[in-house]
Scaffold this motif. Structure first.
Motif, PDB file in Angstrom:
ATOM      1  N   LEU A  92       0.865  -1.174   0.000  1.00  0.00           N
ATOM      2  CA  LEU A  92       0.000   0.000   0.000  1.00  0.00           C
ATOM      3  C   LEU A  92       0.903   1.226   0.000  1.00  0.00           C
ATOM      4  CD1 LEU A  92      -2.794   1.422   0.556  1.00  0.00           C
ATOM      5  CD2 LEU A  92      -2.276   1.121   2.982  1.00  0.00           C
ATOM      6  N   VAL A  93       0.705   2.131  -0.964  1.00  0.00           N
ATOM      7  CA  VAL A  93       1.455   3.384  -0.965  1.00  0.00           C
ATOM      8  C   VAL A  93       0.444   4.514  -0.801  1.00  0.00           C
ATOM      9  CG1 VAL A  93       3.073   4.889  -2.180  1.00  0.00           C
ATOM     10  CG2 VAL A  93       3.261   2.404  -2.444  1.00  0.00           C
ATOM     11  N   THR A  94       0.565   5.207   0.327  1.00  0.00           N
ATOM     12  CA  THR A  94      -0.339   6.305   0.660  1.00  0.00           C
ATOM     13  C   THR A  94       0.361   7.620   0.332  1.00  0.00           C
ATOM     14  OG1 THR A  94      -1.301   4.973   2.424  1.00  0.00           O
ATOM     15  CG2 THR A  94      -1.676   7.334   2.540  1.00  0.00           C
ATOM     16  N   ARG A  95      -0.387   8.525  -0.345  1.00  0.00           N
ATOM     17  CA  ARG A  95       0.185   9.815  -0.741  1.00  0.00           C
ATOM     18  C   ARG A  95      -0.610  10.948  -0.118  1.00  0.00           C
ATOM     19  NH1 ARG A  95      -0.096  12.779  -6.671  1.00  0.00           N
ATOM     20  NH2 ARG A  95       1.381  14.445  -6.188  1.00  0.00           N
ATOM     21  N   TRP A  96       0.132  11.884   0.453  1.00  0.00           N
ATOM     22  CA  TRP A  96      -0.440  13.147   0.909  1.00  0.00           C
ATOM     23  C   TRP A  96       0.079  14.210  -0.051  1.00  0.00           C
ATOM     24  CZ3 TRP A  96       1.215   9.296   4.071  1.00  0.00           C
ATOM     25  CH2 TRP A  96       0.294   8.808   5.009  1.00  0.00           C
ATOM     26  N   TYR A  97      -0.824  14.793  -0.848  1.00  0.00           N
ATOM     27  CA  TYR A  97      -0.450  15.725  -1.919  1.00  0.00           C
ATOM     28  C   TYR A  97       0.184  16.987  -1.338  1.00  0.00           C
ATOM     29  CZ  TYR A  97      -1.001  18.673  -6.072  1.00  0.00           C
ATOM     30  OH  TYR A  97      -0.783  19.505  -7.143  1.00  0.00           O
ATOM     31  N   GLY A  98       1.303  17.404  -1.945  1.00  0.00           N
ATOM     32  CA  GLY A  98       2.032  18.563  -1.435  1.00  0.00           C
ATOM     33  C   GLY A  98       1.942  19.799  -2.295  1.00  0.00           C
ATOM     34  N   GLY A  99       1.088  19.790  -3.336  1.00  0.00           N
ATOM     35  CA  GLY A  99       0.875  21.009  -4.118  1.00  0.00           C
ATOM     36  C   GLY A  99       1.625  21.063  -5.439  1.00  0.00           C
ATOM     37  N   ILE A 100       2.525  20.087  -5.705  1.00  0.00           N
ATOM     38  CA  ILE A 100       3.252  20.087  -6.979  1.00  0.00           C
ATOM     39  C   ILE A 100       2.837  18.849  -7.774  1.00  0.00           C
ATOM     40  CG2 ILE A 100       5.529  19.935  -8.077  1.00  0.00           C
ATOM     41  CD1 ILE A 100       6.685  21.360  -5.634  1.00  0.00           C
TER      42      ILE A 100
END
Length: 198
Positions: A92-100
């Motif tokens: 599982l790869v969880t991503r928290w978007y950083g704006g780029i």
């Protein structure tokens, strides 16, 4: 002959930041699609931007992009599992978007790279192919056979008792089956002749 595969000895986590987005890769050993889906469900973060995943258990596999552009997350994670020589694994790869924005290629590299690094660092254990034997013995030979089978790395999976003895189903590493058969025949002076079930 195919390359031996590994599974994980324990769950593992790897975190990295890629162009201001935080990626958390988690991997765990699983033995069925249902177990994989349950683990993925329990470990996703509903507050994260995306929870992308893949699993492989032999010929059974699935992957999910969870809202990322098609083919940029789940498929690269599955490719990382295969590329690292793993089986019976969920990632599982969880991503928290950083704006780029990373673009399709950047996303595939980020998801696949995080998954591959997590699996590369995780403790592994080889998957040993197992075969099965059936053998019938008298009650007087049961304790001796049971002890010797365990010494040879075999496990008695089932015992069935009849009036004049017992029938055992035994599991052992595939490459040890022939020597176990020879040893049992020698021990019992030919009275017990195991036969392969697979």
């Amino acid at each position: 002959m195919s390359t031996p595969l590994d599974t994980l000895a324990a769950p593992w986590r790897h975190e990295e930041e890629i162009r201001k987005s935080r990626f958390l890769a988690q991997a765990a050993p699983v033995d069925s699609p249902a177990a994989a889906l349950a683990w993925l469900d329990a470990n996703g973060d509903p507050a994260a931007t995306h929870n992308c995943w893949a699993y492989r258990i032999g010929d059974a596999y699935r992957f999910n992009d969870d809202g990322e552009p098609g083919g940029t997350a789940g498929r690269p994670i599955l490719a990382a599992i295969d590329g690292q020589g793993c089986d019976r694994v969920a990632v599982l790869v969880t991503r928290w978007y950083g704006g780029i924005k990373l673009g399709a290629g950047g996303l595939a590299r980020a998801y696949g790279g995080s998954a591959a690094e997590c699996l590369r660092l995780a403790p592994r254990t080889p998957i040993v192919p197992v075969g099965h034997l059936a053998l019938r013995c008298e009650f007087g030979e049961l304790a001796l056979l049971d002890a010797r089978l365990r010494e040879m790395g075999a496990t008695v999976e089932r015992e069935t008792f009849e009036a004049d003895g017992a029938t055992l189903t035994v599991a052992a590493p595939l490459d040890a089956l022939d020597s176990i058969v020879s040893r049992v025949v020698d021990l019992t002076r030919g009275r017990v002749r195991p036969r392969r079930l697979d």
